[in-house]
Design an enzyme around this catalytic site. Structure first.
Site, PDB file in Angstrom:
ATOM      1  N   LEU A  65       0.835  -1.207   0.000  1.00  0.00           N
ATOM      2  CA  LEU A  65       0.000   0.000   0.000  1.00  0.00           C
ATOM      3  C   LEU A  65       0.866   1.251   0.000  1.00  0.00           C
ATOM      4  O   LEU A  65       2.067   1.195   0.277  1.00  0.00           O
ATOM      5  CB  LEU A  65      -0.906  -0.017   1.238  1.00  0.00           C
ATOM      6  CG  LEU A  65      -1.848  -1.233   1.342  1.00  0.00           C
ATOM      7  CD1 LEU A  65      -2.675  -1.156   2.612  1.00  0.00           C
ATOM      8  CD2 LEU A  65      -2.741  -1.337   0.126  1.00  0.00           C
ATOM      9  N   PRO A  66       0.252   2.428  -0.292  1.00  0.00           N
ATOM     10  CA  PRO A  66       1.066   3.641  -0.437  1.00  0.00           C
ATOM     11  C   PRO A  66       1.824   4.076   0.827  1.00  0.00           C
ATOM     12  O   PRO A  66       3.026   4.337   0.745  1.00  0.00           O
ATOM     13  CB  PRO A  66       0.034   4.705  -0.849  1.00  0.00           C
ATOM     14  CG  PRO A  66      -1.095   3.941  -1.464  1.00  0.00           C
ATOM     15  CD  PRO A  66      -1.150   2.635  -0.721  1.00  0.00           C
ATOM     16  N   THR A  96       6.361   0.919   1.773  1.00  0.00           N
ATOM     17  CA  THR A  96       7.368   1.748   2.433  1.00  0.00           C
ATOM     18  C   THR A  96       6.631   2.688   3.381  1.00  0.00           C
ATOM     19  O   THR A  96       5.865   3.557   2.928  1.00  0.00           O
ATOM     20  CB  THR A  96       8.163   2.591   1.418  1.00  0.00           C
ATOM     21  OG1 THR A  96       8.752   1.713   0.462  1.00  0.00           O
ATOM     22  CG2 THR A  96       9.255   3.392   2.126  1.00  0.00           C
ATOM     23  N   LYS A 171      15.361   1.034   4.063  1.00  0.00           N
ATOM     24  CA  LYS A 171      14.719   1.451   2.804  1.00  0.00           C
ATOM     25  C   LYS A 171      14.745   2.977   2.668  1.00  0.00           C
ATOM     26  O   LYS A 171      14.989   3.521   1.587  1.00  0.00           O
ATOM     27  CB  LYS A 171      13.282   0.920   2.790  1.00  0.00           C
ATOM     28  CG  LYS A 171      12.371   1.486   1.733  1.00  0.00           C
ATOM     29  CD  LYS A 171      12.730   1.066   0.324  1.00  0.00           C
ATOM     30  CE  LYS A 171      11.808   1.741  -0.695  1.00  0.00           C
ATOM     31  NZ  LYS A 171      12.256   1.557  -2.062  1.00  0.00           N
ATOM     32  N   LYS A 246       6.947  11.436   0.100  1.00  0.00           N
ATOM     33  CA  LYS A 246       6.605  10.752   1.359  1.00  0.00           C
ATOM     34  C   LYS A 246       7.860  10.138   1.990  1.00  0.00           C
ATOM     35  O   LYS A 246       8.139  10.323   3.174  1.00  0.00           O
ATOM     36  CB  LYS A 246       5.579   9.651   1.070  1.00  0.00           C
ATOM     37  CG  LYS A 246       5.345   8.708   2.245  1.00  0.00           C
ATOM     38  CD  LYS A 246       4.818   7.338   1.793  1.00  0.00           C
ATOM     39  CE  LYS A 246       5.763   6.602   0.862  1.00  0.00           C
ATOM     40  NZ  LYS A 246       5.577   5.185   0.684  1.00  0.00           N
TER      41      LYS A 246
HETATM   42  P1  NAD Z   1       0.382   2.649  -6.245  1.00  0.00           P
HETATM   43  O1  NAD Z   1      -0.253   3.922  -5.821  1.00  0.00           O
HETATM   44  O2  NAD Z   1       0.610   2.379  -7.689  1.00  0.00           O
HETATM   45  O3  NAD Z   1      -0.474   1.406  -5.664  1.00  0.00           O
HETATM   46  C1  NAD Z   1      -1.067   1.371  -4.414  1.00  0.00           C
HETATM   47  C2  NAD Z   1      -2.329   0.538  -4.525  1.00  0.00           C
HETATM   48  O4  NAD Z   1      -2.905   0.383  -3.229  1.00  0.00           O
HETATM   49  C3  NAD Z   1      -3.403   1.200  -5.403  1.00  0.00           C
HETATM   50  O5  NAD Z   1      -3.823   0.277  -6.413  1.00  0.00           O
HETATM   51  C4  NAD Z   1      -4.525   1.530  -4.420  1.00  0.00           C
HETATM   52  O6  NAD Z   1      -5.818   1.448  -4.998  1.00  0.00           O
HETATM   53  C5  NAD Z   1      -4.313   0.466  -3.363  1.00  0.00           C
HETATM   54  N1  NAD Z   1      -4.863   0.772  -2.053  1.00  0.00           N
HETATM   55  C6  NAD Z   1      -4.731   1.890  -1.308  1.00  0.00           C
HETATM   56  N2  NAD Z   1      -5.351   1.742  -0.118  1.00  0.00           N
HETATM   57  C7  NAD Z   1      -5.883   0.498  -0.120  1.00  0.00           C
HETATM   58  C8  NAD Z   1      -6.641  -0.251   0.822  1.00  0.00           C
HETATM   59  N3  NAD Z   1      -6.979   0.253   2.008  1.00  0.00           N
HETATM   60  N4  NAD Z   1      -7.027  -1.501   0.498  1.00  0.00           N
HETATM   61  C9  NAD Z   1      -6.704  -2.020  -0.718  1.00  0.00           C
HETATM   62  N5  NAD Z   1      -5.984  -1.372  -1.642  1.00  0.00           N
HETATM   63  C10 NAD Z   1      -5.594  -0.129  -1.354  1.00  0.00           C
HETATM   64  O7  NAD Z   1       1.727   2.557  -5.417  1.00  0.00           O
HETATM   65  P2  NAD Z   1       3.017   1.657  -5.766  1.00  0.00           P
HETATM   66  O8  NAD Z   1       3.902   2.421  -6.698  1.00  0.00           O
HETATM   67  O9  NAD Z   1       2.585   0.281  -6.091  1.00  0.00           O
HETATM   68  O10 NAD Z   1       3.740   1.688  -4.338  1.00  0.00           O
HETATM   69  C11 NAD Z   1       3.297   0.896  -3.246  1.00  0.00           C
HETATM   70  C12 NAD Z   1       4.327   0.992  -2.135  1.00  0.00           C
HETATM   71  O11 NAD Z   1       5.591   0.522  -2.623  1.00  0.00           O
HETATM   72  C13 NAD Z   1       4.561   2.429  -1.626  1.00  0.00           C
HETATM   73  O12 NAD Z   1       4.758   2.394  -0.244  1.00  0.00           O
HETATM   74  C14 NAD Z   1       5.826   2.851  -2.359  1.00  0.00           C
HETATM   75  O13 NAD Z   1       6.525   3.843  -1.642  1.00  0.00           O
HETATM   76  C15 NAD Z   1       6.574   1.534  -2.453  1.00  0.00           C
HETATM   77  N6  NAD Z   1       7.527   1.403  -3.570  1.00  0.00           N
HETATM   78  C16 NAD Z   1       7.181   1.796  -4.841  1.00  0.00           C
HETATM   79  C17 NAD Z   1       8.111   1.641  -5.880  1.00  0.00           C
HETATM   80  C18 NAD Z   1       7.775   2.058  -7.302  1.00  0.00           C
HETATM   81  O14 NAD Z   1       8.714   2.089  -8.129  1.00  0.00           O
HETATM   82  N7  NAD Z   1       6.525   2.359  -7.634  1.00  0.00           N
HETATM   83  C19 NAD Z   1       9.361   1.081  -5.620  1.00  0.00           C
HETATM   84  C20 NAD Z   1       9.666   0.654  -4.343  1.00  0.00           C
HETATM   85  C21 NAD Z   1       8.734   0.815  -3.316  1.00  0.00           C
END
Ligand code: NAD
Length: 296
Positions: A65-66, A96, A171, A246
């Site tokens: 999740l975000p 994260t 991280k 964030k």
């Molecule tokens: P994203 O916004 O693409 O995806 C998050 C998903 O979570 C969305 O589909 C949203 O609808 C869902 N969501 C939110 N609240 C929810 C809930 N209560 N129940 C069910 N689903 C819910 O984000 P992302 O890029 O996939 O990143 C996710 C995490 O990974 C973050 O913490 C980010 O910092 C970390 N991260 C991202 C990357 C990257 O390159 N995108 C790399 C490393 C780490």
């Protein structure tokens, strides 16, 4: 093979879930976005209507999740998942989030008799798709050993960096360095382009010289330099500017907690905040180059 509940199927969770399905696990998935669920179903997952339904018979629960508030909201409080997860299941949060938040949720899970690790990832969406992520794990060593076969289906490196919350600290260290490197890489290419240099040739040179980095080689911030980089598709997909913002905020909090100096990390946090204010918060974080690129 395990029966896995996967919650959060965004840019990272979607391809991670697809790799678990490819490896033969059974997945029950939930996301707030219907199209994200539909995508996972097209890879063989079973859709559920709520997160509680997804975890009903799970042996392993994975969340992606975000931010902290989403993870705390998912597991804790009224309507939270913890009372609904079967006894003996293993909980892995790959989001994260703040180290203190990770510790709070893990403590509540442990109090319910569930093992839980924080396992944030590095490697971006390309790593998530290729199954080559790095997992940065905090928590009990026995819980990590149980998680290892599942993590290995989504990544190629697993680091156990300490107790609960330590994965998040490590991280944040990584992402603070990444945030600074991306911003300065964009600045350097913009400087060269302003002098008439070809951004592709400049980037190729940098990629085999002393400023080489993931920002030059994999996620180059200049449009058209690398076909597969977010910059070449209008900065869509990838790692959102506001997610980097964030993480730099979390790094600043972590620094204040121990009296550490992070001058470049704070500067970078301000750059990503400015990029967000410029309307680019939802774009890939490499769009920070727009702050310095002429005519962008
Ligand atoms: P994203 O916004 O693409 O995806 C998050 C998903 O979570 C969305 O589909 C949203 O609808 C869902 N969501 C939110 N609240 C929810 C809930 N209560 N129940 C069910 N689903 C819910 O984000 P992302 O890029 O996939 O990143 C996710 C995490 O990974 C973050 O913490 C980010 O910092 C970390 N991260 C991202 C990357 C990257 O390159 N995108 C790399 C490393 C780490």
């Amino acid at each position: 093979m395990s029966r896995i509940a996967f919650i959060g199927l965004g840019n990272m969770g979607g391809p991670m879930a697809a790799n678990l399905l490819k490896a033969g696990h059974t997945l029950h998935v939930f996301d707030l976005a219907a199209d994200a669920i539909a995508q996972a179903v097209s890879h063989g997952a079973t859709a559920t209507n709520t997160a509680i339904e997804a975890v009903q018979a799970a042996e392993v629960v994975i969340s992606m999740l975000p931010a902290s508030r989403h993870v705390e909201g998912l597991y804790l409080g009224e309507g939270g998942l913890l009372p609904h997860i079967p006894d003996g299941a293993l909980v892995i949060d790959c989001s994260t989030i703040a180290p203190a938040s990770a510790q709070k949720v893990a403590k509540a899970a442990n109090a319910r008799g569930l093992a839980m690790i924080d396992a944030p990832v590095s490697g971006g969406t390309a790593g998530a798709t290729a199954g080559t992520l790095t997992f940065i794990v905090g928590g009990d060593g026995d819980a990590l050993e149980r998680a290892r076969p599942v993590l290995a289906n989504m990544g190629k490196n697993i680091f156990h960096v300490g107790a609960s919350g330590a994965g998040q600290v490590a991280k944040l260290c990584n992402n603070m360095a990444l945030g600074v490197i991306m911003a300065v890489t964009g600045e350097a290419i913009a400087l060269g382009v302003a002098h008439g240099l070809d951004p592709g040739v400049l980037s190729q040179m940098m990629a085999v010289s002393t400023s080489r980095s993931w920002a030059t080689e994999v996620c180059n911030p200049w449009p058209g330099v690398l076909d597969n980089a977010p910059a070449s598709r209008g900065y869509t997909g990838g790692f959102g500017n506001d997610l980097m913002l964030k993480d730099l905020g979390l790094a600043a909090e972590a620094a204040m907690g121990v009296g550490a100096s992070i001058p470049l990390g704070e500067l970078a946090r301000n750059l990503y905040a400015m990029n967000s204010q410029a309307g680019n918060g939802g774009l890939d974080f490499s769009s920070v180059v727009k702050l310095v690129a002429k005519g962008s």
